[in-house]
Scaffold this motif. Structure first.
Motif, PDB file in Angstrom:
ATOM      1  N   LEU A 114      60.070 -18.227  46.330  1.00  0.00           N
ATOM      2  CA  LEU A 114      58.724 -18.784  46.177  1.00  0.00           C
ATOM      3  C   LEU A 114      57.708 -18.187  47.147  1.00  0.00           C
ATOM      4  O   LEU A 114      56.541 -18.030  46.799  1.00  0.00           O
ATOM      5  CB  LEU A 114      58.762 -20.306  46.317  1.00  0.00           C
ATOM      6  N   GLN A 115      58.139 -17.832  48.346  1.00  0.00           N
ATOM      7  CA  GLN A 115      57.185 -17.298  49.321  1.00  0.00           C
ATOM      8  C   GLN A 115      56.639 -15.929  48.914  1.00  0.00           C
ATOM      9  O   GLN A 115      55.651 -15.474  49.455  1.00  0.00           O
ATOM     10  CB  GLN A 115      57.799 -17.230  50.715  1.00  0.00           C
ATOM     11  N   HIS A 116      57.270 -15.285  47.947  1.00  0.00           N
ATOM     12  CA  HIS A 116      56.821 -13.964  47.505  1.00  0.00           C
ATOM     13  C   HIS A 116      55.840 -14.027  46.336  1.00  0.00           C
ATOM     14  O   HIS A 116      55.351 -12.996  45.892  1.00  0.00           O
ATOM     15  CB  HIS A 116      58.018 -13.102  47.097  1.00  0.00           C
ATOM     16  N   ALA A 120      48.560 -18.655  42.899  1.00  0.00           N
ATOM     17  CA  ALA A 120      48.234 -19.148  41.551  1.00  0.00           C
ATOM     18  C   ALA A 120      49.498 -19.219  40.692  1.00  0.00           C
ATOM     19  O   ALA A 120      49.704 -20.180  39.950  1.00  0.00           O
ATOM     20  CB  ALA A 120      47.192 -18.248  40.901  1.00  0.00           C
ATOM     21  N   ARG A 121      50.361 -18.208  40.800  1.00  0.00           N
ATOM     22  CA  ARG A 121      51.606 -18.213  40.020  1.00  0.00           C
ATOM     23  C   ARG A 121      52.551 -19.298  40.518  1.00  0.00           C
ATOM     24  O   ARG A 121      53.236 -19.958  39.742  1.00  0.00           O
ATOM     25  CB  ARG A 121      52.290 -16.856  40.085  1.00  0.00           C
ATOM     26  N   LEU A 122      52.563 -19.516  41.821  1.00  0.00           N
ATOM     27  CA  LEU A 122      53.391 -20.565  42.407  1.00  0.00           C
ATOM     28  C   LEU A 122      53.010 -21.926  41.824  1.00  0.00           C
ATOM     29  O   LEU A 122      53.876 -22.701  41.425  1.00  0.00           O
ATOM     30  CB  LEU A 122      53.219 -20.556  43.925  1.00  0.00           C
ATOM     31  N   CYS A 123      51.726 -22.201  41.728  1.00  0.00           N
ATOM     32  CA  CYS A 123      51.252 -23.457  41.130  1.00  0.00           C
ATOM     33  C   CYS A 123      51.664 -23.555  39.667  1.00  0.00           C
ATOM     34  O   CYS A 123      52.120 -24.604  39.208  1.00  0.00           O
ATOM     35  CB  CYS A 123      49.732 -23.561  41.242  1.00  0.00           C
ATOM     36  N   PRO A 151      50.470 -21.951  52.871  1.00  0.00           N
ATOM     37  CA  PRO A 151      51.665 -22.805  52.849  1.00  0.00           C
ATOM     38  C   PRO A 151      52.361 -22.791  51.493  1.00  0.00           C
ATOM     39  O   PRO A 151      51.808 -23.241  50.498  1.00  0.00           O
ATOM     40  CB  PRO A 151      51.109 -24.206  53.160  1.00  0.00           C
ATOM     41  N   THR A 152      53.566 -22.250  51.458  1.00  0.00           N
ATOM     42  CA  THR A 152      54.323 -22.122  50.214  1.00  0.00           C
ATOM     43  C   THR A 152      54.700 -23.475  49.634  1.00  0.00           C
ATOM     44  O   THR A 152      54.410 -23.779  48.499  1.00  0.00           O
ATOM     45  CB  THR A 152      55.612 -21.309  50.457  1.00  0.00           C
ATOM     46  N   PHE A 153      55.377 -24.303  50.406  1.00  0.00           N
ATOM     47  CA  PHE A 153      55.969 -25.521  49.852  1.00  0.00           C
ATOM     48  C   PHE A 153      54.930 -26.594  49.567  1.00  0.00           C
ATOM     49  O   PHE A 153      55.048 -27.329  48.604  1.00  0.00           O
ATOM     50  CB  PHE A 153      57.080 -26.039  50.758  1.00  0.00           C
ATOM     51  N   GLY A 154      53.900 -26.685  50.374  1.00  0.00           N
ATOM     52  CA  GLY A 154      52.821 -27.626  50.084  1.00  0.00           C
ATOM     53  C   GLY A 154      52.148 -27.290  48.772  1.00  0.00           C
ATOM     54  O   GLY A 154      51.835 -28.160  47.964  1.00  0.00           O
ATOM     55  N   THR A 155      51.940 -26.016  48.522  1.00  0.00           N
ATOM     56  CA  THR A 155      51.323 -25.567  47.272  1.00  0.00           C
ATOM     57  C   THR A 155      52.227 -25.882  46.093  1.00  0.00           C
ATOM     58  O   THR A 155      51.793 -26.404  45.081  1.00  0.00           O
ATOM     59  CB  THR A 155      51.046 -24.053  47.320  1.00  0.00           C
ATOM     60  N   PHE A 156      53.520 -25.596  46.224  1.00  0.00           N
ATOM     61  CA  PHE A 156      54.480 -25.827  45.148  1.00  0.00           C
ATOM     62  C   PHE A 156      54.622 -27.318  44.857  1.00  0.00           C
ATOM     63  O   PHE A 156      54.614 -27.725  43.707  1.00  0.00           O
ATOM     64  CB  PHE A 156      55.826 -25.214  45.518  1.00  0.00           C
ATOM     65  N   ALA A 157      54.723 -28.127  45.897  1.00  0.00           N
ATOM     66  CA  ALA A 157      54.900 -29.564  45.713  1.00  0.00           C
ATOM     67  C   ALA A 157      53.677 -30.200  45.062  1.00  0.00           C
ATOM     68  O   ALA A 157      53.794 -31.134  44.289  1.00  0.00           O
ATOM     69  CB  ALA A 157      55.173 -30.228  47.051  1.00  0.00           C
ATOM     70  N   ALA A 158      52.501 -29.681  45.359  1.00  0.00           N
ATOM     71  CA  ALA A 158      51.270 -30.220  44.794  1.00  0.00           C
ATOM     72  C   ALA A 158      51.147 -29.919  43.309  1.00  0.00           C
ATOM     73  O   ALA A 158      50.450 -30.628  42.586  1.00  0.00           O
ATOM     74  CB  ALA A 158      50.053 -29.668  45.530  1.00  0.00           C
ATOM     75  N   ALA A 159      51.826 -28.862  42.841  1.00  0.00           N
ATOM     76  CA  ALA A 159      51.753 -28.473  41.428  1.00  0.00           C
ATOM     77  C   ALA A 159      52.514 -29.476  40.636  1.00  0.00           C
ATOM     78  O   ALA A 159      52.311 -30.168  39.835  1.00  0.00           O
ATOM     79  CB  ALA A 159      52.359 -27.104  41.213  1.00  0.00           C
TER      80      ALA A 159
END
Length: 159
Positions: A114-116, A120-123, A151-159
């Protein structure tokens, strides 16, 4: 950002492994990343998001009846032609939404990927996993993204 398609297409195996798992060239073992938290053993289907060369696929195949490895097409060509690819594990490089619709995994395994991803794609990926009924997502990686050190995980969790 790392050009993963280019690395998968052209890099020698040792260089690609080092890019995937820092320390591999110095002897860090190329072993599956086994979760240290509760893992839903026996879930009928799991998707390995960003499967890379398939380092985690044998462990997942041992734990689940159906495993779908998902990554870039270039990475898939490298992984599937290895002599250790587990029988019965499906590689899919269609868009993530198509893959999720087709295979309907209950669990997603996201290890060192995910960090790579651009934010926008992470979301988008986080939204797709939730929208397609993936109820458990294992995430292992760096807390900061390659993309502007966000922040990788904050962005992912918010999606």
């Amino acid at each position: 950002m790392t050009n993963w398609a280019g690395l998968a297409e052209h890099a020698p195996d040792a260089d690609l492994r080092e890019a995937i798992l820092a320390g591999a060239s110095a002897g860090k073992p190329w072993l599956p990343s086994v979760p240290t938290v509760h893992w839903p053993e026996g879930a009928p289907s799991v998707i390995d998001v960003g499967a890379g060369l398939g380092r985690n696929v044998p462990w997942l195949a041992h734990m689940h009846p159906r495993v779908v490895a998902w990554d870039l097409p270039e990475m898939g060509r490298r992984a599937r032609h290895s002599d250790w690819w587990p029988v019965g594990v499906v590689w899919n490089d269609e868009p993530l939404g198509v893959t999720l619709r087709r295979f309907q995994p209950e669990v997603a395994h996201c290890c060192l990927v995910l960090q790579h991803l651009p934010l926008a794609r992470l979301c988008t990926y986080g939204t797709l996993l939730g929208a397609h009924g993936v109820h458990k997502v294992y995430v292992y990686g760096r807390a900061r993204s390659d993309d502007a050190d966000a922040p990788t995980f904050g962005t992912f969790a918010a999606a």
